[in-house]
Design a protein around this motif. Sequence first.
Motif, mmCIF file in Angstrom:
data_model
loop_
_atom_site.group_PDB
_atom_site.id
_atom_site.type_symbol
_atom_site.label_atom_id
_atom_site.label_comp_id
_atom_site.label_asym_id
_atom_site.label_seq_id
_atom_site.Cartn_x
_atom_site.Cartn_y
_atom_site.Cartn_z
ATOM 1 N N SER A 46 0.818 -1.215 0.000
ATOM 2 C CA SER A 46 0.000 0.000 0.000
ATOM 3 C C SER A 46 0.848 1.259 0.000
ATOM 4 O O SER A 46 0.565 2.212 -0.725
ATOM 5 N N ILE A 47 1.899 1.269 0.817
ATOM 6 C CA ILE A 47 2.683 2.498 0.956
ATOM 7 C C ILE A 47 3.651 2.701 -0.204
ATOM 8 O O ILE A 47 4.233 3.772 -0.330
ATOM 9 N N LEU A 48 3.797 1.690 -1.043
ATOM 10 C CA LEU A 48 4.572 1.886 -2.268
ATOM 11 C C LEU A 48 3.817 2.774 -3.248
ATOM 12 O O LEU A 48 4.400 3.373 -4.142
ATOM 13 N N ASP A 49 2.489 2.836 -3.037
ATOM 14 C CA ASP A 49 1.658 3.712 -3.855
ATOM 15 C C ASP A 49 1.923 5.145 -3.434
ATOM 16 O O ASP A 49 2.525 5.415 -2.388
ATOM 17 N N GLU A 50 1.433 6.085 -4.223
ATOM 18 C CA GLU A 50 1.642 7.494 -3.878
ATOM 19 C C GLU A 50 1.001 7.799 -2.534
ATOM 20 O O GLU A 50 0.116 7.103 -2.083
ATOM 21 N N SER A 51 1.457 8.837 -1.908
ATOM 22 C CA SER A 51 1.004 9.188 -0.565
ATOM 23 C C SER A 51 -0.503 9.386 -0.535
ATOM 24 O O SER A 51 -1.085 10.002 -1.409
ATOM 25 N N GLY A 52 -1.109 8.866 0.521
ATOM 26 C CA GLY A 52 -2.551 9.031 0.709
ATOM 27 C C GLY A 52 -2.846 10.306 1.469
ATOM 28 O O GLY A 52 -1.972 11.140 1.700
ATOM 29 N N GLU A 53 -4.087 10.433 1.893
ATOM 30 C CA GLU A 53 -4.489 11.630 2.621
ATOM 31 C C GLU A 53 -3.804 11.703 3.976
ATOM 32 O O GLU A 53 -3.403 10.710 4.535
ATOM 33 N N ARG A 54 -3.718 12.912 4.491
ATOM 34 C CA ARG A 54 -3.104 13.078 5.797
ATOM 35 C C ARG A 54 -3.996 13.911 6.718
ATOM 36 O O ARG A 54 -3.523 14.474 7.692
ATOM 37 N N ASN A 55 -5.269 13.987 6.376
ATOM 38 C CA ASN A 55 -6.197 14.749 7.213
ATOM 39 C C ASN A 55 -6.313 14.115 8.587
ATOM 40 O O ASN A 55 -6.414 12.920 8.722
ATOM 41 N N SER A 56 -6.318 14.934 9.599
ATOM 42 C CA SER A 56 -6.475 14.439 10.961
ATOM 43 C C SER A 56 -6.876 15.595 11.850
ATOM 44 O O SER A 56 -6.646 16.753 11.540
ATOM 45 N N SER A 57 -7.500 15.266 12.955
ATOM 46 C CA SER A 57 -7.845 16.282 13.932
ATOM 47 C C SER A 57 -7.974 15.613 15.290
ATOM 48 O O SER A 57 -8.057 14.387 15.396
ATOM 49 N N LYS A 58 -7.965 16.417 16.337
ATOM 50 C CA LYS A 58 -8.066 15.872 17.695
ATOM 51 C C LYS A 58 -9.383 15.140 17.908
ATOM 52 O O LYS A 58 -9.467 14.216 18.710
ATOM 53 N N SER A 59 -10.413 15.547 17.178
ATOM 54 C CA SER A 59 -11.718 14.914 17.351
ATOM 55 C C SER A 59 -11.746 13.489 16.805
ATOM 56 O O SER A 59 -12.603 12.693 17.170
ATOM 57 N N HIS A 60 -10.778 13.158 15.941
ATOM 58 C CA HIS A 60 -10.754 11.824 15.349
ATOM 59 C C HIS A 60 -10.523 10.739 16.390
ATOM 60 O O HIS A 60 -11.045 9.629 16.258
ATOM 61 N N LEU A 61 -9.729 11.029 17.408
ATOM 62 C CA LEU A 61 -9.490 10.046 18.457
ATOM 63 C C LEU A 61 -10.801 9.691 19.150
ATOM 64 O O LEU A 61 -11.150 8.513 19.270
ATOM 65 N N LEU A 62 -11.532 10.699 19.592
ATOM 66 C CA LEU A 62 -12.806 10.464 20.270
ATOM 67 C C LEU A 62 -13.819 9.827 19.334
ATOM 68 O O LEU A 62 -14.513 8.863 19.711
ATOM 69 N N PHE A 63 -13.900 10.313 18.108
ATOM 70 C CA PHE A 63 -14.865 9.773 17.145
ATOM 71 C C PHE A 63 -14.525 8.327 16.803
ATOM 72 O O PHE A 63 -15.412 7.496 16.643
ATOM 73 N N GLY A 64 -13.237 8.020 16.698
ATOM 74 C CA GLY A 64 -12.822 6.651 16.432
ATOM 75 C C GLY A 64 -13.208 5.723 17.560
ATOM 76 O O GLY A 64 -13.678 4.602 17.331
ATOM 77 N N ILE A 65 -13.012 6.174 18.790
ATOM 78 C CA ILE A 65 -13.385 5.370 19.952
ATOM 79 C C ILE A 65 -14.891 5.121 19.967
ATOM 80 O O ILE A 65 -15.351 3.990 20.164
ATOM 81 N N ILE A 66 -15.669 6.175 19.743
ATOM 82 C CA ILE A 66 -17.128 6.048 19.781
ATOM 83 C C ILE A 66 -17.630 5.083 18.709
ATOM 84 O O ILE A 66 -18.456 4.205 18.982
ATOM 85 N N THR A 67 -17.127 5.221 17.481
ATOM 86 C CA THR A 67 -17.605 4.343 16.404
ATOM 87 C C THR A 67 -17.161 2.902 16.629
ATOM 88 O O THR A 67 -17.894 1.966 16.300
ATOM 89 N N GLY A 68 -15.973 2.712 17.194
ATOM 90 C CA GLY A 68 -15.523 1.354 17.517
ATOM 91 C C GLY A 68 -16.425 0.696 18.541
ATOM 92 O O GLY A 68 -16.765 -0.482 18.418
ATOM 93 N N VAL A 69 -16.828 1.467 19.553
ATOM 94 C CA VAL A 69 -17.727 0.951 20.589
ATOM 95 C C VAL A 69 -19.108 0.648 19.999
ATOM 96 O O VAL A 69 -19.717 -0.396 20.298
ATOM 97 N N ILE A 70 -19.617 1.562 19.160
ATOM 98 C CA ILE A 70 -20.941 1.346 18.551
ATOM 99 C C ILE A 70 -20.930 0.108 17.660
ATOM 100 O O ILE A 70 -21.866 -0.701 17.694
ATOM 101 N N LEU A 71 -19.875 -0.067 16.880
ATOM 102 C CA LEU A 71 -19.798 -1.239 16.007
ATOM 103 C C LEU A 71 -19.738 -2.520 16.836
ATOM 104 O O LEU A 71 -20.391 -3.513 16.501
ATOM 105 N N TYR A 72 -18.985 -2.492 17.934
ATOM 106 C CA TYR A 72 -18.964 -3.657 18.823
ATOM 107 C C TYR A 72 -20.365 -3.936 19.364
ATOM 108 O O TYR A 72 -20.797 -5.099 19.437
ATOM 109 N N ALA A 73 -21.088 -2.879 19.748
ATOM 110 C CA ALA A 73 -22.449 -3.044 20.277
ATOM 111 C C ALA A 73 -23.375 -3.686 19.238
ATOM 112 O O ALA A 73 -24.221 -4.522 19.576
ATOM 113 N N VAL A 74 -23.201 -3.322 17.977
ATOM 114 C CA VAL A 74 -23.989 -3.926 16.898
ATOM 115 C C VAL A 74 -23.685 -5.420 16.801
ATOM 116 O O VAL A 74 -24.596 -6.246 16.676
#
Length: 202
Positions: A46-74
């Motif tokens: 994958s990383i031999l391909d051209e560089s991918g996106e680099r968007n990130s923000s502090k909210s991604h940590l919290l949003f990632g945790i929340i969606t991981g928990v919701i998916l587990y609940a499903v």
Amino acid sequence: MIRVISDKRLVLGFFLAHLVIFLTFEQQKVFWYFFTAAMLLLISYSILDESGERNSSKSHLLFGIITGVILYAVFWLGDTLIGVLNLPLEIQITRLYKLFSPETVWHYIVLLLVIGPGEEIFWRGFIQRKLHRYTSARTSIIISTLLYASVQIYSGEWVLFIAALTGGLVWGALYAWKKSIRLVVISHIVFDLLMFGLLPLR
């Protein structure tokens, strides 16, 4: 669709994924060694391909945790319904946990630091991103999810295919929406931590 097929790196990457995942499930006695090696290979591809996106923000940590928990609940709810309805999928889930659940510390380390992130880097950050160049966001989500689920057939259990469809759709939609591979990696790690470490279904 012709443009998708003509993308040699995309097509080769997909067939490479099938090959290494097939070999992984064929070698159940050394499953964790093969799975780790397979994901490291796919990450490298994958990383031999051209560089991918680099968007990130502090909210991604919290949003990632929340969606991981919701998916587990499903998944927990689905497992509960399978048990209540006494569906044959219950036997498959038990068998999958018995065969492939992490058993040692190093299993958990590679699951959380290599395998979970590697799946997102390859299937969302490489395959889905490539598909989105040639198709709409919705189409790229659907196709990449089907491709992600397709490699699970080598496990011999349809429930894993269904699980990959569910997770793939959620993580694919998150990636298309937020354009952040970090977000889906965090979500996947949280999901794996709950599913196989803190609150396993079996």
